[in-house]
Design a protein around this motif. Structure first.
Motif, PDB file in Angstrom:
ATOM      1  N   GLN A 294      10.973  24.347   0.751  1.00 36.70           N
ATOM      2  CA  GLN A 294      10.491  23.556   2.155  1.00 36.70           C
ATOM      3  C   GLN A 294      10.669  22.225   2.211  1.00 36.70           C
ATOM      4  O   GLN A 294      10.926  21.876   3.294  1.00 36.70           O
ATOM      5  CB  GLN A 294       8.913  23.835   2.184  1.00 36.70           C
ATOM      6  CG  GLN A 294       8.214  23.761   3.085  1.00 36.70           C
ATOM      7  CD  GLN A 294       6.597  24.312   3.051  1.00 36.70           C
ATOM      8  OE1 GLN A 294       6.275  24.613   2.186  1.00 36.70           O
ATOM      9  NE2 GLN A 294       6.102  24.555   4.419  1.00 36.70           N
ATOM     10  N   GLN A 295      10.555  21.561   1.167  1.00 40.27           N
ATOM     11  CA  GLN A 295      10.658  19.891   1.110  1.00 40.27           C
ATOM     12  C   GLN A 295      12.070  19.729   1.695  1.00 40.27           C
ATOM     13  O   GLN A 295      12.330  18.661   1.952  1.00 40.27           O
ATOM     14  CB  GLN A 295      10.266  19.334  -0.083  1.00 40.27           C
ATOM     15  CG  GLN A 295       8.876  19.514  -0.483  1.00 40.27           C
ATOM     16  CD  GLN A 295       8.433  19.405  -1.992  1.00 40.27           C
ATOM     17  OE1 GLN A 295       9.191  18.983  -2.782  1.00 40.27           O
ATOM     18  NE2 GLN A 295       7.219  18.864  -2.156  1.00 40.27           N
TER      19      GLN A 295
ATOM     20  N   GLY B 193      13.871  21.346   3.506  1.00 40.84           N
ATOM     21  CA  GLY B 193      14.186  22.053   4.649  1.00 40.84           C
ATOM     22  C   GLY B 193      15.124  23.079   4.816  1.00 40.84           C
ATOM     23  O   GLY B 193      15.644  23.637   5.808  1.00 40.84           O
ATOM     24  N   THR B 194      14.993  23.889   3.517  1.00 39.11           N
ATOM     25  CA  THR B 194      15.836  25.169   3.569  1.00 39.11           C
ATOM     26  C   THR B 194      14.948  26.476   3.306  1.00 39.11           C
ATOM     27  O   THR B 194      15.522  27.388   2.922  1.00 39.11           O
ATOM     28  CB  THR B 194      16.719  25.043   2.306  1.00 39.11           C
ATOM     29  OG1 THR B 194      16.002  24.725   1.120  1.00 39.11           O
ATOM     30  CG2 THR B 194      17.666  23.873   2.563  1.00 39.11           C
TER      31      THR B 194
ATOM     32  N   ASP C  39      13.552  28.555   5.291  1.00 35.82           N
ATOM     33  CA  ASP C  39      13.961  29.616   6.217  1.00 35.82           C
ATOM     34  C   ASP C  39      15.154  30.255   5.556  1.00 35.82           C
ATOM     35  O   ASP C  39      15.330  31.415   5.633  1.00 35.82           O
ATOM     36  CB  ASP C  39      14.236  29.037   7.604  1.00 35.82           C
ATOM     37  CG  ASP C  39      13.072  28.815   8.550  1.00 35.82           C
ATOM     38  OD1 ASP C  39      12.334  29.426   8.041  1.00 35.82           O
ATOM     39  OD2 ASP C  39      13.205  27.942   9.513  1.00 35.82           O
TER      40      ASP C  39
ATOM     41  N   ASP D 108      20.859  29.539  -1.213  1.00 31.48           N
ATOM     42  CA  ASP D 108      20.138  28.092  -1.609  1.00 31.48           C
ATOM     43  C   ASP D 108      20.105  28.291  -3.181  1.00 31.48           C
ATOM     44  O   ASP D 108      19.685  29.333  -3.777  1.00 31.48           O
ATOM     45  CB  ASP D 108      19.154  27.946  -0.651  1.00 31.48           C
ATOM     46  CG  ASP D 108      18.193  26.949  -0.978  1.00 31.48           C
ATOM     47  OD1 ASP D 108      18.499  25.769  -0.238  1.00 31.48           O
ATOM     48  OD2 ASP D 108      17.448  26.831  -1.869  1.00 31.48           O
TER      49      ASP D 108
ATOM     50  N   ARG E 198       4.173  28.919   5.057  1.00 31.02           N
ATOM     51  CA  ARG E 198       4.075  28.276   6.448  1.00 31.02           C
ATOM     52  C   ARG E 198       2.841  29.312   7.206  1.00 31.02           C
ATOM     53  O   ARG E 198       2.716  29.348   8.442  1.00 31.02           O
ATOM     54  CB  ARG E 198       5.070  28.556   7.331  1.00 31.02           C
ATOM     55  CG  ARG E 198       6.429  27.430   6.818  1.00 31.02           C
ATOM     56  CD  ARG E 198       7.464  27.830   7.669  1.00 31.02           C
ATOM     57  NE  ARG E 198       8.841  27.237   7.020  1.00 31.02           N
ATOM     58  CZ  ARG E 198       9.192  25.967   7.338  1.00 31.02           C
ATOM     59  NH1 ARG E 198       8.686  25.219   7.920  1.00 31.02           N
ATOM     60  NH2 ARG E 198      10.321  25.570   6.795  1.00 31.02           N
TER      61      ARG E 198
END
Length: 273
Positions: free
Chosen positions: A114-115, A117-118, A120, A166, A200
Motif C-alpha cells: 500500500q505504501q 502504491g501497488t 491494487d 509484485d 482499504r
C-alpha cells in the motif's frame, strides 16, 4: 469475558499496534513482515514454547520478558516490542497467538504494498494466482505435495512469479505454500485476498463476464455495488465466454446473476426499497 472473546480482543489490540507502527515512515513494513513471519514459524514449530508464552497462569510481564530475551537478538526492537505486547495478552488457545502473528505478518506485507502504491496490483495478482491454481491440477499438486521440500516449492514459485508479480505477492504466496498450517491453498488465498481488501476497508466482488468490461462498465458496476453494499468495492475481473453475454457477481456467499445493465441495478433498487 469468554476465553474466545479474550483472544479476539488481544488480536484486535495487536492489529491496532501494528497500524500505529506502520503509520510511521521510519518503520520498514516489509522487514517487519519478514520478522513476524519468522516468529510465526518458530512458535508454530515449538509447541512447548508457544504454550509457555500463552500460559494464563503466568504473569503477562514475565512472558513478555521471556519473549524479549529469546527473540531480542534475532529481530528488530520494533518487532520484539510488538511480539512482547502479544504475549502479555490473554489467549484462549496457544494456536490463537500464532494465528494472530501470521495475520500481522501478512498485513505488514500488504501495508508495504500500500505504501508503495501497488496494493491494487497485489490484490489482482492474488486473485489471478488463485484462478491459475484452480485450472491447473498439476501445478496445484506440485505446490501442495507434502513430500516436496519448502525450497523446491519456493523455487517453483520464483519461476512462476519472478519478475511478473509484485514482491509482496511473492512473499505472501511463498509463505502460504511453504507453511500452509493445515489450510488448503484455496482457503489461504481467499484469506489473503480478504485481508488485502480490508486494507482499504473494501469488499471484494468477483465479477465474471462473457467479454472484458470497458472502463466505463467497470466504473458503473463498482458504483452500483458500492451503493448496494454501502462500502467501497474492489472488483476482481474474470472472463468466461460461457456466461453467455451476461455477468456473474459474487460478494462473499451472495451471487448476483444477470446482465450488466439491468440485473445489478434492479438488485440495488430492490435492496434499497
Amino acid at each position: 469475558m469468554t476465553a474466545h472473546g479474550a483472544s479476539r480482543e488481544a488480536a484486535g489490540a495487536a492489529r491496532e499496534r501494528l497500524d500505529a507502527l506502520t503509520d510511521s515512515t521510519s518503520v520498514d513494513a516489509a522487514q517487519l513482515a519478514a520478522e513476524l513471519a519468522a516468529v510465526t514459524a518458530l512458535l508454530d514449530r515449538e509447541v512447548s514454547l508457544r504454550r509457555v508464552l500463552t500460559d494464563p497462569a503466568q504473569a503477562g510481564e514475565a512472558k513478555a520478558e521471556l519473549a524479549q530475551r529469546l527473540l531480542g537478538s534475532q529481530i528488530s526492537g520494533t518487532t520484539a516490542d510488538l511480539v512482547a505486547g502479544l504475549v502479555r495478552s490473554r489467549w484462549s488457545q496457544s494456536r490463537d497467538l500464532v494465528d494472530a502473528l501470521e495475520e500481522l505478518a501478512n498485513t505488514a506485507d500488504l501495508t508495504a504494498a500500500q505504501q508503495a502504491g501497488t496494493l491494487d496490483d497485489v490484490e489482482d495478482e492474488l486473485f489471478r494466482f488463485g484462478r491459475i491454481i484452480s485450472s491447473n491440477t498439476e501445478l496445484r499438486a506440485a505446490l501442495t505435495d507434502r513430500k516436496a521440500t519448502a525450497s523446491a516449492k519456493s523455487e517453483l514459485l520464483r519461476s512462476l512469479l519472478g519478475g511478473r508479480a509484485d514482491a509482496a505477492t511473492g512473499r505472501l504466496v511463498t509463505r502460504l505454500v511453504t507453511a500452509p498450517r493445515g489450510r488448503s491453498l484455496e482457503t489461504g488465498l481467499e484469506s489473503l485476498s480478504k485481508l488485502a481488501a480490508e486494507r482499504r476497508d473494501r469488499v471484494v466482488a468477483v465479477v465474471t463476464s462473457a467479454v472484458p468490461l470497458s472502463d466505463g462498465q467497470k466504473q458503473r458496476l463498482g458504483a452500483a455495488l458500492a451503493k448496494l453494499y454501502g462500502r467501497q468495492m474492489h472488483l476482481n475481473l474474470d472472463v468466461d465466454p460461457e456466461v453467455l453475454g451476461g455477468i456473474r457477481v459474487q460478494v462473499g456467499d451472495e451471487v448476483i446473476n444477470g446482465s450488466l445493465a439491468d440485473r445489478i441495478e434492479d438488485a440495488a433498487r430492490r435492496m434499497a426499497s
